[in-house]
Scaffold this motif. Structure first.
Motif, PDB file in Angstrom:
ATOM      1  N   LYS A  69     -24.394 -58.765  56.311  1.00  0.00           N
ATOM      2  CA  LYS A  69     -23.032 -58.531  56.502  1.00  0.00           C
ATOM      3  C   LYS A  69     -22.496 -57.370  55.936  1.00  0.00           C
ATOM      4  CE  LYS A  69     -22.695 -63.444  56.876  1.00  0.00           C
ATOM      5  NZ  LYS A  69     -21.926 -64.647  56.277  1.00  0.00           N
ATOM      6  N   ASN A 114      -9.808 -52.263  69.378  1.00  0.00           N
ATOM      7  CA  ASN A 114     -10.689 -53.250  69.409  1.00  0.00           C
ATOM      8  C   ASN A 114     -10.365 -54.099  67.892  1.00  0.00           C
ATOM      9  OD1 ASN A 114     -12.645 -55.101  69.508  1.00  0.00           O
ATOM     10  ND2 ASN A 114     -14.285 -53.402  70.029  1.00  0.00           N
ATOM     11  N   LYS A 149     -12.067 -56.391  66.895  1.00  0.00           N
ATOM     12  CA  LYS A 149     -13.420 -56.621  65.976  1.00  0.00           C
ATOM     13  C   LYS A 149     -13.831 -55.807  65.164  1.00  0.00           C
ATOM     14  CE  LYS A 149     -15.217 -59.458  69.819  1.00  0.00           C
ATOM     15  NZ  LYS A 149     -16.290 -59.470  70.886  1.00  0.00           N
ATOM     16  N   LEU A 150     -13.112 -54.410  65.338  1.00  0.00           N
ATOM     17  CA  LEU A 150     -13.477 -53.200  64.477  1.00  0.00           C
ATOM     18  C   LEU A 150     -12.507 -52.830  63.597  1.00  0.00           C
ATOM     19  CD1 LEU A 150     -15.383 -51.147  67.391  1.00  0.00           C
ATOM     20  CD2 LEU A 150     -16.096 -52.634  65.566  1.00  0.00           C
ATOM     21  N   TYR A 151     -11.685 -53.708  63.237  1.00  0.00           N
ATOM     22  CA  TYR A 151     -10.558 -53.297  62.246  1.00  0.00           C
ATOM     23  C   TYR A 151     -11.008 -53.449  60.852  1.00  0.00           C
ATOM     24  CZ  TYR A 151      -6.696 -54.116  65.637  1.00  0.00           C
ATOM     25  OH  TYR A 151      -5.810 -54.086  66.601  1.00  0.00           O
ATOM     26  N   ASN A 181     -12.866 -56.174  58.344  1.00  0.00           N
ATOM     27  CA  ASN A 181     -13.292 -57.115  58.908  1.00  0.00           C
ATOM     28  C   ASN A 181     -14.652 -57.272  58.448  1.00  0.00           C
ATOM     29  OD1 ASN A 181     -11.265 -57.910  60.220  1.00  0.00           O
ATOM     30  ND2 ASN A 181     -12.103 -57.071  62.399  1.00  0.00           N
ATOM     31  N   ILE A 223     -18.560 -58.061  59.442  1.00  0.00           N
ATOM     32  CA  ILE A 223     -19.524 -57.935  60.530  1.00  0.00           C
ATOM     33  C   ILE A 223     -20.638 -58.332  60.230  1.00  0.00           C
ATOM     34  CG2 ILE A 223     -17.900 -56.590  62.056  1.00  0.00           C
ATOM     35  CD1 ILE A 223     -20.050 -54.243  61.327  1.00  0.00           C
TER      36      ILE A 223
END
Length: 74
Positions: A41, A57, A59-61, A64, A66
């Motif tokens: 992660k 997007n 999800k790509l801030y 975040n 991932i």
């Protein structure tokens, strides 16, 4: 360099000697800069793209967390 600030010097220079371990990874042909927080992660630091729609997007801030597959270092 002169820095004008109302903050105390200790607060301004906090973390200046910290060693960062950023990694550049690619997800869906989009390069992002990630700081590992666990084995698989990482926290997004920044997005590296010339396409302005990539930055929309959610999800790509930055900030975040991932999942990614870590690459082997030689």
């Amino acid at each position: 360099m002169i820095l004008y600030t109302a903050l105390p010097l200790e607060l301004v220079l906090d973390g200046i000697d910290r060693k960062y371990d950023f990694r550049e990874i690619e997800i869906d042909n989009i390069k992002i800069l990630v700081e590992p927080v666990d084995v698989d992660k990482g926290k997004i630091i920044s997005v590296i793209s010339s396409n302005p729609t990539v930055y929309l997007n959610p999800k790509l801030y930055p900030g975040n967390i991932i999942k990614f597959i870590p690459s082997q270092r030689l």
